[in-house]
Design a protein around this motif. Sequence first.
Motif, mmCIF file in Angstrom:
data_model
loop_
_atom_site.group_PDB
_atom_site.id
_atom_site.type_symbol
_atom_site.label_atom_id
_atom_site.label_comp_id
_atom_site.label_asym_id
_atom_site.label_seq_id
_atom_site.Cartn_x
_atom_site.Cartn_y
_atom_site.Cartn_z
ATOM 1 N N LEU A 1 0.804 -1.218 0.000
ATOM 2 C CA LEU A 1 0.000 0.000 0.000
ATOM 3 C C LEU A 1 0.840 1.273 0.000
ATOM 4 C CD1 LEU A 1 -2.940 -0.831 2.434
ATOM 5 C CD2 LEU A 1 -2.993 -0.667 -0.050
ATOM 6 N N VAL A 2 2.142 1.142 -0.137
ATOM 7 C CA VAL A 2 3.025 2.314 -0.070
ATOM 8 C C VAL A 2 2.656 3.359 -1.122
ATOM 9 C CG1 VAL A 2 5.398 3.066 -0.471
ATOM 10 C CG2 VAL A 2 4.943 1.126 1.038
ATOM 11 N N ASP A 3 2.309 2.923 -2.325
ATOM 12 C CA ASP A 3 1.937 3.847 -3.402
ATOM 13 C C ASP A 3 0.551 4.431 -3.109
ATOM 14 O OD1 ASP A 3 1.315 5.203 -5.701
ATOM 15 O OD2 ASP A 3 1.558 3.491 -7.058
ATOM 16 N N PRO A 4 0.431 5.754 -2.928
ATOM 17 C CA PRO A 4 -0.884 6.342 -2.623
ATOM 18 C C PRO A 4 -1.874 6.237 -3.770
ATOM 19 C CG PRO A 4 0.740 8.063 -3.001
ATOM 20 C CD PRO A 4 1.498 6.762 -2.940
ATOM 21 N N GLU A 5 -1.400 5.873 -4.967
ATOM 22 C CA GLU A 5 -2.291 5.708 -6.114
ATOM 23 C C GLU A 5 -2.811 4.279 -6.248
ATOM 24 O OE1 GLU A 5 -3.460 8.241 -7.969
ATOM 25 O OE2 GLU A 5 -2.419 9.387 -6.415
ATOM 26 N N PHE A 6 -2.377 3.404 -5.347
ATOM 27 C CA PHE A 6 -2.934 2.043 -5.359
ATOM 28 C C PHE A 6 -4.441 2.155 -5.136
ATOM 29 C CE2 PHE A 6 -4.172 -2.063 -3.682
ATOM 30 C CZ PHE A 6 -3.416 -2.955 -4.416
ATOM 31 N N PRO A 7 -5.262 1.441 -5.916
ATOM 32 C CA PRO A 7 -6.714 1.653 -5.865
ATOM 33 C C PRO A 7 -7.360 1.166 -4.575
ATOM 34 C CG PRO A 7 -6.193 -0.172 -7.316
ATOM 35 C CD PRO A 7 -4.884 0.460 -6.968
ATOM 36 N N LEU A 8 -8.516 1.725 -4.295
ATOM 37 C CA LEU A 8 -9.328 1.323 -3.159
ATOM 38 C C LEU A 8 -9.930 -0.055 -3.439
ATOM 39 C CD1 LEU A 8 -10.406 2.602 -0.434
ATOM 40 C CD2 LEU A 8 -12.518 3.027 -1.711
ATOM 41 N N THR A 9 -9.554 -1.046 -2.639
ATOM 42 C CA THR A 9 -10.084 -2.402 -2.778
ATOM 43 C C THR A 9 -10.914 -2.740 -1.541
ATOM 44 O OG1 THR A 9 -8.318 -3.604 -1.644
ATOM 45 C CG2 THR A 9 -7.921 -2.993 -3.955
ATOM 46 N N TRP A 10 -11.556 -3.893 -1.568
ATOM 47 C CA TRP A 10 -12.393 -4.305 -0.442
ATOM 48 C C TRP A 10 -11.595 -4.410 0.852
ATOM 49 C CZ3 TRP A 10 -11.463 -8.666 2.425
ATOM 50 C CH2 TRP A 10 -10.673 -9.662 1.846
ATOM 51 N N ARG A 11 -10.307 -4.715 0.760
ATOM 52 C CA ARG A 11 -9.483 -4.839 1.968
ATOM 53 C C ARG A 11 -9.300 -3.506 2.692
ATOM 54 N NH1 ARG A 11 -6.967 -9.752 2.619
ATOM 55 N NH2 ARG A 11 -6.886 -11.112 0.794
ATOM 56 N N LEU A 12 -9.679 -2.400 2.050
ATOM 57 C CA LEU A 12 -9.502 -1.076 2.645
ATOM 58 C C LEU A 12 -10.813 -0.468 3.121
ATOM 59 C CD1 LEU A 12 -6.892 0.323 0.094
ATOM 60 C CD2 LEU A 12 -6.496 -0.838 2.266
ATOM 61 N N ARG A 13 -11.867 -1.290 3.149
ATOM 62 C CA ARG A 13 -13.175 -0.828 3.587
ATOM 63 C C ARG A 13 -13.637 -1.675 4.776
ATOM 64 N NH1 ARG A 13 -15.231 3.935 2.162
ATOM 65 N NH2 ARG A 13 -17.316 3.025 2.387
ATOM 66 N N ARG A 14 -13.986 -1.009 5.877
ATOM 67 C CA ARG A 14 -14.354 -1.692 7.111
ATOM 68 C C ARG A 14 -15.552 -2.620 6.934
ATOM 69 N NH1 ARG A 14 -13.626 -1.581 12.504
ATOM 70 N NH2 ARG A 14 -11.965 -0.049 12.286
ATOM 71 N N GLU A 15 -16.552 -2.190 6.143
ATOM 72 C CA GLU A 15 -17.761 -2.999 6.027
ATOM 73 C C GLU A 15 -17.506 -4.352 5.375
ATOM 74 O OE1 GLU A 15 -18.012 0.033 2.561
ATOM 75 O OE2 GLU A 15 -17.223 -0.071 4.602
ATOM 76 N N ALA B 1 5.564 -1.058 5.167
ATOM 77 C CA ALA B 1 6.987 -1.249 5.445
ATOM 78 C C ALA B 1 7.729 -1.367 4.109
ATOM 79 C CB ALA B 1 7.207 -2.482 6.305
ATOM 80 N N THR B 2 8.108 -0.242 3.547
ATOM 81 C CA THR B 2 8.693 -0.195 2.212
ATOM 82 C C THR B 2 9.831 -1.207 2.069
ATOM 83 O OG1 THR B 2 8.169 2.156 2.158
ATOM 84 C CG2 THR B 2 9.695 1.329 0.474
ATOM 85 N N GLY B 3 9.717 -2.055 1.059
ATOM 86 C CA GLY B 3 10.731 -3.071 0.795
ATOM 87 C C GLY B 3 10.432 -4.425 1.408
ATOM 88 N N ARG B 4 9.463 -4.488 2.306
ATOM 89 C CA ARG B 4 9.094 -5.762 2.930
ATOM 90 C C ARG B 4 7.860 -6.324 2.225
ATOM 91 N NH1 ARG B 4 13.443 -7.578 5.645
ATOM 92 N NH2 ARG B 4 14.208 -6.009 7.121
ATOM 93 N N LYS B 5 8.000 -7.492 1.635
ATOM 94 C CA LYS B 5 6.905 -8.068 0.846
ATOM 95 C C LYS B 5 5.978 -8.954 1.677
ATOM 96 C CE LYS B 5 8.402 -5.943 -2.665
ATOM 97 N NZ LYS B 5 7.680 -4.722 -3.073
ATOM 98 N N ASN B 6 6.554 -9.836 2.468
ATOM 99 C CA ASN B 6 5.743 -10.726 3.309
ATOM 100 C C ASN B 6 6.614 -11.209 4.462
ATOM 101 O OD1 ASN B 6 3.166 -11.956 3.760
ATOM 102 N ND2 ASN B 6 4.055 -13.924 3.185
ATOM 103 N N SER B 7 7.042 -10.259 5.269
ATOM 104 C CA SER B 7 8.043 -10.514 6.298
ATOM 105 C C SER B 7 7.384 -10.733 7.647
ATOM 106 C CB SER B 7 9.014 -9.324 6.376
ATOM 107 O OG SER B 7 9.929 -9.473 7.436
ATOM 108 N N LEU B 8 7.337 -11.972 8.070
ATOM 109 C CA LEU B 8 6.798 -12.338 9.378
ATOM 110 C C LEU B 8 7.932 -12.912 10.212
ATOM 111 C CD1 LEU B 8 3.540 -14.386 10.080
ATOM 112 C CD2 LEU B 8 5.610 -14.676 11.423
ATOM 113 N N ARG B 9 8.154 -12.338 11.389
ATOM 114 C CA ARG B 9 9.205 -12.836 12.273
ATOM 115 C C ARG B 9 8.685 -12.901 13.700
ATOM 116 N NH1 ARG B 9 13.547 -12.029 15.570
ATOM 117 N NH2 ARG B 9 15.422 -13.231 15.015
ATOM 118 N N ILE B 10 9.002 -13.994 14.387
ATOM 119 C CA ILE B 10 8.589 -14.158 15.778
ATOM 120 C C ILE B 10 9.748 -14.712 16.590
ATOM 121 C CG2 ILE B 10 7.614 -16.462 15.336
ATOM 122 C CD1 ILE B 10 5.461 -15.752 17.481
ATOM 123 N N GLU B 11 9.905 -14.191 17.798
ATOM 124 C CA GLU B 11 10.934 -14.674 18.722
ATOM 125 C C GLU B 11 10.318 -14.863 20.098
ATOM 126 O OE1 GLU B 11 15.070 -12.976 20.667
ATOM 127 O OE2 GLU B 11 14.867 -12.975 18.482
#
Length: 400
Positions: A179-193, A280-290
């Motif tokens: 979502l870093v690009d502010p021109e990325f379109p509004l999708t269902w994932r960005l609407r609470r309902e 998180a610019t540059g992070r595509k799917n970064s999940l880390r747990i310790e």
Amino acid sequence: MAQPQQSEEAEVPPLRVGMVGYAFMGAAHSQGWRTVGRVFDLPRRPVLAAICGRDADAVRRAADRHGWAAAETDWRALIERDDVDLVDICTPGDSHAEIAVAALAAGKHVLCEKPLANTVEEAQVMTRAAEEAFGRGRFAMVAFNYRRVPATALARRMVAEGRLGTLRHVRVSYLQDWLVDPEFPLTWRLRREQAGSGSLGDLGAHIVDLAQYLAGESLAGVSALTETFVRERPLTGGAVKGLSAVSGTGTGQVTVDDAALFTGRFTSGALASFEATRYATGRKNSLRIELNGERGSLAFDLERLNELSYHDGTEPAAHAGFRRILVTEPDHPYLDAWWPPGHGLGYEHTFVHQARDLVHAIAEGRRPEPSFADGLQVQRVLAAVEESAEKNSVYTPIAV
């Protein structure tokens, strides 16, 4: 003349699956159902009976691509089919409760994507329906696929064996940047309902469940901050239910969080920190747990998903330290059915393992994990995070 032998496949009773939804998660779940019986010896044989979506042409293409025998455009029709034993729900969160409750009432087993629902109230209704269905021999599971990474399953085993001793800290982050690009379109994932929440439900649900699963205990309370960085985005004409615009013109409001940051306390008193963001610019799917305990520590990074880092704090300091466990041995979780040691698995295999575990639970008549009750508990944590952020509260207990 000797009679031909009945094939082994024919002797295994089928488990006929109907799926609602065919996009990203639908494709991932299809891969799991299509593959699991070819890898694991199962007590029921998954059959891809029917897939459902509103767009007739698109769902037919998805059926052909992923190997589904039939296509439907109404989930109610899918549930009514006699050739469907299990309904797999891969839709946006606003439809989870209605579909799951109806499917359970119709005598189907249910697998539902995370988060379980958009609200605690919906999740409570779903959990009650699952409990009633359990009494009739029907089973429901919520799809937290990161539990099914062999390395995280091994971490859970090590924690349960006491390798870390008393738990002190859990720190976990899930970082993306789509979502870093502010021109990325509004999708269902960005609407609470439709989505319920933003990064909190999309990513935070995963890390809350994973943290509680690995720790073997629940969060008791949280203190949170959330933020929406870009509050309006371009409309795309059919991307968001309830909003209309000519493609490429106009903007719509983002009504969910872009990032969530919160601390928490487990029931044992162990402390936790969580970060979920799609900025998180540059992070595509970064999940880390310790996890840090009195006797040792464990760390997992999804970008190195065949590895687990382990520190044994009981070793002499002269040669102690984190060491890499390559989680590819046949006695590691799930791996006795795959490749020789050293030949790693990938993201898609978590959905195969998910299907395996659900099939075994159904055949053995036991409650699948994670259950809808587990999904409800995660939903309560998410609700507490939102409440804490809205009230600028120092600490919000998890409702029970």
